[in-house]
Design a protein around this motif. Structure first.
Motif, PDB file in Angstrom:
ATOM      1  N   GLU A 201       1.169   7.944   5.237  1.00 36.92           N
ATOM      2  CA  GLU A 201      -0.065   8.663   4.912  1.00 36.92           C
ATOM      3  C   GLU A 201      -0.774   8.002   3.729  1.00 36.92           C
ATOM      4  N   ALA A 202       0.013   7.584   2.730  1.00 44.56           N
ATOM      5  CA  ALA A 202      -0.575   6.928   1.557  1.00 44.56           C
ATOM      6  C   ALA A 202      -1.189   5.580   1.925  1.00 44.56           C
ATOM      7  N   ILE A 203      -0.540   4.852   2.824  1.00 45.66           N
ATOM      8  CA  ILE A 203      -1.075   3.560   3.259  1.00 45.66           C
ATOM      9  C   ILE A 203      -2.447   3.742   3.894  1.00 45.66           C
ATOM     10  N   VAL A 204      -2.572   4.773   4.710  1.00 47.97           N
ATOM     11  CA  VAL A 204      -3.854   5.035   5.368  1.00 47.97           C
ATOM     12  C   VAL A 204      -4.903   5.485   4.352  1.00 47.97           C
ATOM     13  N   GLU A 205      -4.520   6.459   3.490  1.00 49.66           N
ATOM     14  CA  GLU A 205      -5.477   6.999   2.526  1.00 49.66           C
ATOM     15  C   GLU A 205      -5.929   5.940   1.509  1.00 49.66           C
ATOM     16  N   GLN A 206      -4.988   5.126   1.025  1.00 42.79           N
ATOM     17  CA  GLN A 206      -5.294   4.141  -0.013  1.00 42.79           C
ATOM     18  C   GLN A 206      -5.701   2.784   0.566  1.00 42.79           C
ATOM     19  N   ARG A 207      -5.621   2.671   1.890  1.00 39.89           N
ATOM     20  CA  ARG A 207      -5.888   1.378   2.548  1.00 39.89           C
ATOM     21  C   ARG A 207      -5.039   0.283   1.896  1.00 39.89           C
ATOM     22  N   ALA A 208      -3.790   0.619   1.695  1.00 44.27           N
ATOM     23  CA  ALA A 208      -2.885  -0.278   0.982  1.00 44.27           C
ATOM     24  C   ALA A 208      -2.458  -1.451   1.847  1.00 44.27           C
ATOM     25  N   ARG A 209      -2.371  -2.612   1.217  1.00 45.90           N
ATOM     26  CA  ARG A 209      -1.867  -3.805   1.893  1.00 45.90           C
ATOM     27  C   ARG A 209      -0.415  -4.071   1.559  1.00 45.90           C
ATOM     28  N   PHE A 210       0.062  -3.461   0.456  1.00 40.22           N
ATOM     29  CA  PHE A 210       1.452  -3.629   0.059  1.00 40.22           C
ATOM     30  C   PHE A 210       2.054  -2.269  -0.302  1.00 40.22           C
ATOM     31  N   ALA A 211       3.287  -2.071   0.144  1.00 39.12           N
ATOM     32  CA  ALA A 211       4.026  -0.854  -0.168  1.00 39.12           C
ATOM     33  C   ALA A 211       5.370  -1.266  -0.750  1.00 39.12           C
ATOM     34  N   ILE A 212       5.670  -0.781  -1.930  1.00 34.95           N
ATOM     35  CA  ILE A 212       6.916  -1.143  -2.621  1.00 34.95           C
ATOM     36  C   ILE A 212       7.901   0.016  -2.540  1.00 34.95           C
ATOM     37  N   LEU A 213       9.091  -0.264  -2.028  1.00 35.90           N
ATOM     38  CA  LEU A 213      10.178   0.710  -2.016  1.00 35.90           C
ATOM     39  C   LEU A 213      11.160   0.311  -3.114  1.00 35.90           C
TER      40      LEU A 213
END
Length: 298
Positions: A201-213
């Motif tokens: 959901e955050a990737i879609v809302e923020q239009r993120a290209r990178f997600a760090i776990l």
């Protein structure tokens, strides 16, 4: 003709049904003052009395079917939502099942006393059987209330657990196009599902290209945890974001090697700072630090 004679030709249970309809208003007014109704329907006493009338109608319908022992009798279905509301209110107030049971038991004396008054001139055996039928019916009502109270209590616990999982796994925006999930504690199936949903959901809302776990706070990594991480990475890629796993401590790295887990397709970094630096670099940005002798790019 005495009132009780109207039902003496039928079974005691059928007479109980007739009695509940005949004395519906008197019983409802008495029940409206009992804590089970009074504390739940607090807007007005009339609301409590109306709720009691609905329950009495349901009890009469159950008596008509002669299924006074059956918690699944059709008559109870029409008031289960109301009983659920009552049970949920008592659960939220911190009442135990024993306390709720006591509140339901308090409904019996007013109804039984009115029935005995109606059967004052009836044969003793008939009066005793009718009172027994009413007692059994109200006992079944108690079971239905307890059942709905337990179900509502369990649903409340599940909702609270989900809320705790969501609070424990926040998705943080680190930079334009970069989000991160700092994981702390054990990563089980339920939590990993929340992590995946929140991250996507955050990737879609923020239009993120990178997600760090970031798994710095995860005490151990086994094959199950690794599988959850791989699924999350794959799901993020399907959403158009590259996933970076950070915080792999030496002990965890050794465990992964011993387990023979293949994380070759996953981008990993030693710390959250390293992962952020990598993501910024890939985005064409950099971190600039100010030094005593001037400014330099890191």
């Amino acid at each position: 003709m005495p009132e009780h004679e109207a039902g003496t030709n039928g079974s005691p249970t059928a007479e109980v049904g007739e009695f509940l309809r005949r004395r519906r208003e008197q019983i409802a007014q008495r029940w409206a003052d009992e804590s089970l109704f009074r504390t739940v329907f607090t807007v007005s006493r009339d609301e409590a009395a109306e709720a009691a009338r609905h329950v009495l109608d349901a009890l009469a319908a159950v008596a008509d079917t002669e299924r006074v022992h059956d918690t699944d009798a059709a008559g109870f279905l029409v008031v289960r939502e109301q009983l659920s509301r009552m049970g949920a209110s008592r659960s939220r107030a911190g009442f135990t099942t024993a306390q709720v049971s006591t509140e339901v038991d308090a409904l019996r004396p007013p109804a039984v006393n009115l029935l005995l008054a109606d059967l004052a001139d009836a044969p003793a055996d008939h009066a005793r059987e009718s009172v027994m039928a009413l007692t059994i019916l109200l006992g079944t009502l108690r079971l239905v209330v307890l059942d709905t109270a337990l179900a509502e209590g369990q649903a409340l616990i599940e909702r609270q657990q989900l809320q705790l999982l969501e609070v424990a796994t926040p998705v943080i925006k680190l930079w334009d196009g970069i989000v991160a999930v700092p994981l702390i504690g054990t990563l089980d199936s339920a939590r990993s599902q929340v992590v995946m949903e929140s991250l996507l959901e955050a990737i879609v809302e923020q239009r993120a290209r990178f997600a760090i776990l970031d798994i710095t706070g995860v005490p151990t990594v086994d094959s199950l945890v690794a599988q959850h991480l791989m699924k999350t990475v794959a799901a993020a890629r399907l959403m158009g974001a590259e996933c970076v796993v950070s915080g792999i401590r030496p002990a965890i790295a050794q465990t992964i090697v011993h387990l023979g887990l293949d994380l070759g397709t996953v981008i990993t970094r030693a710390s959250l700072a390293d992962a952020l630096r990598y993501a910024l670099h890939e985005l064409g940005s950099g971190i600039v630090s100010s030094a005593a002798d001037g400014a330099g790019s890191r």
